[in-house]
Enzyme design. Structure first.
Site, PDB file in Angstrom:
ATOM      1  N   HIS A  27       0.844  -1.198   0.000  1.00 45.29           N
ATOM      2  CA  HIS A  27       0.000   0.000   0.000  1.00 45.29           C
ATOM      3  C   HIS A  27       0.880   1.249   0.000  1.00 45.29           C
ATOM      4  CE1 HIS A  27      -2.606   2.877   2.456  1.00 45.29           C
ATOM      5  NE2 HIS A  27      -3.400   2.571   1.445  1.00 45.29           N
ATOM      6  N   HIS A  69      -1.145  10.285  -3.069  1.00 42.86           N
ATOM      7  CA  HIS A  69      -2.403   9.760  -2.533  1.00 42.86           C
ATOM      8  C   HIS A  69      -3.560  10.745  -2.627  1.00 42.86           C
ATOM      9  CE1 HIS A  69      -5.403   8.809   0.605  1.00 42.86           C
ATOM     10  NE2 HIS A  69      -5.305   7.633   0.036  1.00 42.86           N
TER      11      HIS A  69
HETATM   12 CA    CA Z   1      -5.084   3.797  -2.827  1.00 45.36          CA
END
Ligand code: CA
Length: 326
Positions: A27, A69
């Site tokens: 992630h 992000h």
């Molecule tokens: Ca993501």
């Protein structure tokens, strides 16, 4: 006799499918150790044994795709020091207002909250000069490492806020598809999943933009205001059937799979499997677990009880170390 052989074949096929090793999805790289989405963070996740490495994608003023992000810059970069006058009226600095050349002059730091405090204080504490990477920087890095280590670690890009980009006059999905096609990655047989929170956009990718690549529908909660999608509908069996028409899996939030207090499954993983969808929940963080759970209990519950097919994690090494022992 023929039926018997067929039965054996089917049994072995079924057991192969159910025994498939779950995917470890890095992630945002390895943000448990190094600032998220930087090339250094990707390299560390790669060396820790991730199966896939995630890239969140937003567009620049000159229609390049960077790995970031948020549509904003100030939580992870020094943009407010380098370009103090370039904020919008809401006080925020948008990646879309800067060219790639300008964005390359920024340094990336650990994620900070509105007060400037590090969100995860025990993570990276240095001030080294990390930089924003483009989607193509990360494709190249992962492909070069794959070539040299004779591996096939995959990409897991996310198209961020397509409805917002569209309001700003940018068709981010077209930009993403163009990069995928340039690198021969719009292919269901390649090691890549494309994810999006916006269900209308997932449908558009498959039905209107002709995407061949595997797609994952992310599942949020309506009150996050993440996209125009009604997630309450996507949580029903009918919603899952609609997803299965265009996507290969879902990316739910872990608390949508289990009541953390009672540890009772919600049934969503089972329903998704019945609909023929893989389930890749987000996000395992060993430094942000609920009070009543440790790492071992959490991973055991997710993999062994819920039988998820993959897991987004800030700590690739922890999940990689857990899996072979099961
Ligand atoms: Ca993501």
């Amino acid at each position: 006799m023929k039926l018997y052989v067929l039965g054996l074949l089917m049994m072995s096929f079924t057991s192969q499918v159910s025994a498939a090793k779950p995917l470890v999805i890095a992630h945002r790289g390895a943000p448990g150790y190094l600032p998220e989405h930087t090339l250094e963070s990707v390299t560390l996740a790669y060396s820790q044994g991730a199966d896939f490495i995630e890239q969140d994608l937003v567009a620049t003023k000159d229609s390049q795709l960077i790995v970031l992000h948020d549509i904003h810059l100030e939580t992870v970069t020094n943009v407010e020091q380098v370009f103090p006058t370039r904020k919008r009226q809401d006080g925020r600095y948008y990646a879309l207002d800067f060219t790639l050349a300008e964005l390359k002059t920024l340094t990336v730091h650990e994620r900070q909250d509105a007060k400037g405090n590090q969100v995860f204080p025990q993570r990276y504490q240095g001030n080294s000069s990390f930089h924003i990477a483009t989607f193509e920087d990360q494709i190249e890095l992962i492909q070069q490492l794959n070539r040299q280590f004779n591996k096939n670690i995959g990409l897991y890009p996310e198209i961020k806020s397509p409805a917002w980009h569209k309001e700003q006059g940018v068709d981010i999905s077209q930009l993403v598809m163009a990069v995928l096609r340039k690198h021969n990655l719009d292919d269901a047989n390649k090691n890549i999943y494309v994810q999006c929170f916006d269900f209308a956009e997932t449908q558009r990718l498959r039905n209107d933009l002709g995407a061949k690549v595997k797609l994952i529908q992310l599942i949020a909660e309506n009150d996050w205001l993440e996209s125009p999608t009604d997630y309450d509908i996507l949580k029903t069996p009918e919603g899952l059937s609609a997803i299965a028409k265009v996507a290969q899996g879902i990316g739910p939030w872990i608390p949508q799979l289990v009541d953390i207090k009672t540890m009772q499954p919600t049934g969503y993983v089972k329903q998704a499997h019945i609909a023929g969808l893989q389930v890749h929940p987000y996000t395992f963080r060993k430094d942000a677990l609920p009070d009543n759970l440790d790492t071992q209990q959490t991973l055991q519950f997710l993999f062994n009880d819920l039988k998820i097919d993959g897991l987004f994690t800030d700590f690739t090494d922890t999940v990689v170390n857990y899996l072979p022992n099961q």
